[in-house]
Design a protein around this motif. Structure first.
Motif, short mmCIF file in Angstrom:
data_model
loop_
_atom_site.label_atom_id
_atom_site.label_comp_id
_atom_site.label_asym_id
_atom_site.label_seq_id
_atom_site.Cartn_x
_atom_site.Cartn_y
_atom_site.Cartn_z
N ALA A 232 0.83 -1.23 0.11
CA ALA A 232 -0.10 0.00 0.00
C ALA A 232 0.92 1.28 -0.15
CB ALA A 232 -0.90 -0.07 1.06
N ALA A 233 1.67 1.28 0.85
CA ALA A 233 2.95 2.34 1.02
C ALA A 233 3.68 2.58 -0.33
CB ALA A 233 3.82 2.08 2.05
N LYS A 234 3.93 1.52 -1.05
CA LYS A 234 4.64 1.57 -2.45
C LYS A 234 3.54 2.32 -3.43
CE LYS A 234 8.19 -1.97 -2.36
NZ LYS A 234 8.39 -3.26 -2.91
N ARG A 235 2.41 2.17 -3.47
CA ARG A 235 1.46 2.79 -4.13
C ARG A 235 1.48 4.03 -4.00
NH1 ARG A 235 -4.35 0.58 -4.86
NH2 ARG A 235 -4.26 1.98 -6.73
N ALA A 236 1.53 4.65 -2.84
CA ALA A 236 1.45 5.80 -2.62
C ALA A 236 2.56 6.81 -3.13
CB ALA A 236 1.31 6.25 -1.07
N VAL A 237 3.83 6.29 -2.94
CA VAL A 237 5.05 6.97 -3.17
C VAL A 237 5.49 6.76 -4.63
CG1 VAL A 237 6.19 6.51 -0.70
CG2 VAL A 237 6.45 4.85 -2.78
N SER A 238 4.52 5.82 -5.27
CA SER A 238 4.58 5.88 -6.80
C SER A 238 3.87 6.79 -7.62
CB SER A 238 4.55 4.33 -7.24
OG SER A 238 3.00 4.17 -7.11
N ILE A 239 3.01 7.65 -6.89
CA ILE A 239 2.36 8.70 -7.58
C ILE A 239 3.20 9.53 -7.96
CG2 ILE A 239 0.68 10.47 -6.99
CD1 ILE A 239 -0.67 8.57 -4.94
N ASN A 240 2.79 10.15 -9.20
CA ASN A 240 3.79 11.14 -9.80
C ASN A 240 4.09 12.28 -9.07
OD1 ASN A 240 3.67 9.57 -12.27
ND2 ASN A 240 2.03 10.65 -13.34
N GLY A 241 3.17 12.88 -8.49
CA GLY A 241 3.62 13.88 -7.71
C GLY A 241 4.70 13.59 -6.59
N VAL A 242 4.31 12.75 -5.87
CA VAL A 242 5.19 12.07 -4.63
C VAL A 242 6.63 11.69 -5.30
CG1 VAL A 242 5.46 10.45 -2.93
CG2 VAL A 242 3.23 11.61 -3.31
N SER A 243 6.45 10.99 -6.41
CA SER A 243 7.73 10.55 -7.17
C SER A 243 8.58 11.72 -7.37
CB SER A 243 7.36 9.74 -8.20
OG SER A 243 8.73 9.37 -8.80
#
Length: 578
Positions: A232-243
């Motif tokens: 679940a955390a990986k999905r969050a940090v892979s978002i374009n804005g977060v990346s």
């Protein structure tokens, strides 16, 4: 002349040509072992048990001007211990423990420095060869430790198995099986076996599930909750804005890591601004928790970073392609830290090997979902990150009805979470009713023992002999013979447990059960059966990490049996100091 006499004192202890000389019948001279003669004054001094103590004292007393030479004892070479001796066996066994527990290669016993150490510690001990340790010592320790584990497992009523595959540094794949059980309300775990994998296992998770399903009554299968949170955390940090945000911070951190000038400038600014002298943390892209750590350290050191990049003259000329976060990005970084913080805390909690973790899955999942509710001040990127985490946890994980029921029962048996506020009253009633049914299903033999005897059993069995007290008072204080059914006993016990007060979140549930087992004996058995199941594979993964060190590139030729024994001993061997 005086010096000559001093050097000859020791020789003078053996008399010559004095009136104490004796001769045998053949005219040969014999030695008088009763006394000695001082060459300085010809005085006779008693010979003391074969040593020169008396003569030395006499010289010091009567001739104080004479300096006696230092007495040097002659070191006699001592024989080495026999291989069958207790001392040799004890040292060899200790070296076997050293190899197994400290992940030492067998070749360590042949290293020059190690041999020098052992010779200094005990010259009489001859270190056996590496082959002896691999073929005799380690297998012996393995057999002894295995018997201890087998003894433990015979004492437990229930156990849980975890398994996963791992790859050594020598690129060989293995699978290790671990067991988890409870003794005297203490969680125990042990490695059972490690076997090499020679075939392709790209879909290893599915293969393991299929293999478990083919066993007889395997029980519920629970995925690793820490791994679930990780996805679940990986999905969050892979978002374009977060990346993009992480990439910008990563450039700054890398610049300070690669430049000694920049690192020195940062240290100066930290001292000037009274900030902790912490180094910046660079993340590993495949590990989201390191991204959280990198952001946290960046936010902590942001004033020092800004001062070093914009005000240090020696550094400003070297800064190219690096930009500080804008105010909006800085706020986003702070919010992202708060989003990821509960996930990291959950991972830490689930890593425990001494407290129940299966009972924490549903409460922790509920807590994470509540923390992912969007706030009014959240930016668009943060809302998107929260939604990604919530969707991954709520829609894709732990949705199987049977698994849901199992997790709810485990949670109910943990005195921390037994009230389960996320369930309504009717759902809670159904849960404890199902728990009562499960307890009765596991005690058919006891149920049969407590049921009233049938008519056939009554006629076949002779009536019990009455005691004297029964003969005298039986009719006066006659009481109707009532046999309470086990189902009623368990139902009352479960109801009483449900009404008991919950314990604090920091209290030890196993300690509570140890104290209250006598009060709720049937519920306690269910607690032992369910709470011994780990809710995460983190403890097992620690073993796999260790295993990678055992099968290193320098030890790639270790036989599978040796790998199995060394991993088994490293985890299971207990050191008892005598």
């Amino acid at each position: 002349m005086e010096t000559w006499k001093c050097m000859d004192i020791k020789q003078g202890l053996h008399h010559k040509n004095t009136d104490t000389d004796r001769y045998n019948d053949e005219g040969g001279k014999t030695i008088n072992r009763n006394d000695t003669v001082c060459k300085l004054c010809l005085a006779h001094v008693a010979y003391s048990k074969g040593n020169t103590s008396n003569m030395s004292k006499y010289i010091q007393r009567k001739h104080p001007d004479i300096t006696l030479p230092e007495h040097r004892s002659v070191e006699r070479p001592e024989q080495t211990y026999r291989a069958s001796s207790e001392k040799h066996s004890k040292i060899t066994g200790a070296l076997g423990v050293f190899i197994a527990k400290d992940l030492q290669p067998f070749s360590v016993v042949e290293d020059v420095g190690f041999k020098h150490l052992m010779k200094t510690l005990d010259p009489r001990y001859a270190v056996p060869s590496r082959t002896y340790f691999s073929a005799v010592v380690i297998p012996g320790l393995y057999d002894k430790t295995r018997k201890a584990i087998e003894s433990d497992l015979t004492k437990t009523e229930s156990l849980a198995l975890t398994t996963d595959s791992w790859t050594s540094r020598a690129t060989q794949s293995y699978m290790t099986v671990t067991v988890h059980y409870m003794l005297d309300w203490q969680m125990k775990s042990a490695v059972l076996q490690t076997r090499p994998l020679y075939e392709s296992h790209t879909n290893n998770a599915a293969n393991i599930v299929n293999a478990v399903n083919e066993t007889v009554e395997p029980g519920p299968q629970t995925g690793c909750f820490a791994h679930t949170v990780n996805l679940a955390a990986k999905r969050a940090v892979s978002i374009n804005g977060v990346s993009r945000l992480l990439g910008k911070v990563r450039k700054v951190v890398t610049f300070f890591h690669l430049s000694t000038t920049a690192n020195q400038a940062l240290a100066v600014k930290q001292e000037m601004l009274n900030l902790p002298k912490h180094k910046l943390i660079n993340d590993v892209i495949t590990r989201w928790n390191t991204s959280h750590d990198m952001l946290s350290r960046y936010v902590e050191q942001q004033p020092a970073i800004y001062s070093a990049l914009t005000m240090d003259k020696n550094l400003m000329s070297h800064v190219t392609g690096i930009a500080m976060l804008t105010d909006g990005e800085q706020k986003m970084a702070e919010q992202l830290i708060e989003v990821l913080k509960p996930l990291k805390t959950v991972t830490t909690l689930m890593s425990s090997e001494t407290t129940p973790t299966i009972s924490m899955i549903l409460p922790l999942k509920e807590m994470i979902l509540k923390s992912m509710v969007p706030g009014d001040e959240d930016s668009t990127v943060i809302k998107e990150a929260k939604e990604a985490i919530a969707q991954d946890l709520d829609r894709r994980r732990y949705t199987d009805p049977d698994l849901q029921e199992y997790l709810q029962k485990a949670t109910a048996l943990d005195p921390k979470f037994k009230s389960q506020p996320s369930l309504d009253e009717s759902s809670l009633d159904r849960l404890y009713k199902d728990l009562t049914t499960e307890i009765l299903e596991y005690e058919p033999q006891r149920q049969a023992e407590t049921m009233p005897p049938t008519e056939g059993q009554k006629s076949a069995s002779p009536p019990p002999k009455k005691t004297a007290m029964a003969e005298l008072f039986g009719e006066v204080f006659k009481k109707q013979d009532q046999v309470k059914a086990l189902s009623q006993i368990v139902e009352d016990e479960v109801a009483s447990y449900r009404l008991a007060d919950s314990i604090g979140v920091d209290a030890d549930p196993f300690m509570w059960w140890k104290t209250n087992e006598c009060k709720f004996p049937h519920v306690a058995k269910a607690a032992k059966r369910l709470l011994c199941v780990p809710g995460t594979s983190v403890p097992s993964e620690r073993i796999f990490s260790t295993a990678g060190d055992i099968v290193s590139a320098n030890r790639s030729r270790l036989a599978p049996d040796s790998v199995d024994r060394l991993i088994f001993l490293h985890k299971n061997l207990s050191i008892v100091d005598e």
